[in-house]
Write an enzyme that holds these catalytic residues in place. Structure first.
Site, mmCIF file in Angstrom:
data_model
loop_
_atom_site.group_PDB
_atom_site.id
_atom_site.type_symbol
_atom_site.label_atom_id
_atom_site.label_comp_id
_atom_site.label_asym_id
_atom_site.label_seq_id
_atom_site.Cartn_x
_atom_site.Cartn_y
_atom_site.Cartn_z
ATOM 1 N NE ARG A 88 -3.773 2.364 0.624
ATOM 2 C CZ ARG A 88 -3.632 3.682 0.513
ATOM 3 N NH1 ARG A 88 -2.482 4.197 0.153
ATOM 4 N NH2 ARG A 88 -4.640 4.476 0.771
ATOM 5 C CD GLU A 96 -10.587 2.952 -2.540
ATOM 6 O OE1 GLU A 96 -10.569 1.746 -2.886
ATOM 7 O OE2 GLU A 96 -9.611 3.504 -2.002
ATOM 8 N NE ARG A 133 -3.972 -2.381 2.033
ATOM 9 C CZ ARG A 133 -4.858 -1.493 1.618
ATOM 10 N NH1 ARG A 133 -5.285 -1.506 0.369
ATOM 11 N NH2 ARG A 133 -5.327 -0.567 2.432
#
Length: 171
Positions: A88, A96, A133
């Site tokens: 990330r 998104e 992540r």
């Protein structure tokens, strides 16, 4: 007789619950975004042919701790790197899926790093997010991709302390 009903109900419940888990990260979606050019970048992903190839690239860039092949772009701020896992981009946030600019940001990252070796400067203050992540600055050809996403207008600053990075210095 009651045992048979109990077993049947238990089996139905197990089947129902097992069908409730779903990971859509590998799915291909069609989204009508007027800013996305269907001819620009194919919507395919590549898979790694060699696993767990980590390289210490301190001579290439003093900030890079590890590097690996970017074999999948999830979206504009998340990639998969061979031998490291899901990354990330720290300090930035891109649209998104379903939001305006999603495909632009994703394609920008695809064009920059898909199929290339990327360097990672992992956040020492907080190296994982709540989804597991790895939080990092991503370098491609010596360029800070997190900073480029901000500079090109594909991302906004998202500063969540603690972090060793101050993304406000990048914009």
């Amino acid at each position: 007789m009651k045992l048979q009903y109990f077993l049947i109900i238990t089996l139905i419940m197990v089947l129902a619950v097992s069908g409730c888990t779903y990971d859509d990260s590998d799915q291909t979606y069609q989204y009508n975004d007027s800013s996305y050019d269907l001819n620009s970048t194919p919507q395919t992903t590549t898979t790694p042919t060699n696993t767990a190839r980590l390289t210490n690239t301190s001579s290439e860039n003093k900030n890079v701790e590890v590097s690996g092949l970017c074999y999948k772009v999830i979206d504009g701020d998340t990639i998969d790197v061979e031998g490291v896992g899901r990354i990330r981009f720290v300090g930035v946030n891109t649209p998104e899926r379903g939001e305006s600019g999603y495909w632009d940001a994703k394609n920008f990252v695809k064009n920059k790093c898909l199929g290339k070796t990327v360097g990672l400067d992992i956040d020492d203050a907080k190296n994982k997010d709540k989804y597991g992540r790895t939080l990092a600055v991503v370098y491609v050809d010596g360029e800070n991709l997190n900073q480029e996403l901000l500079r090109e207008g594909y991302a906004e600053v998202m500063y969540i302390p603690p972090s060793e990075f101050n993304p406000y210095r990048w914009s």
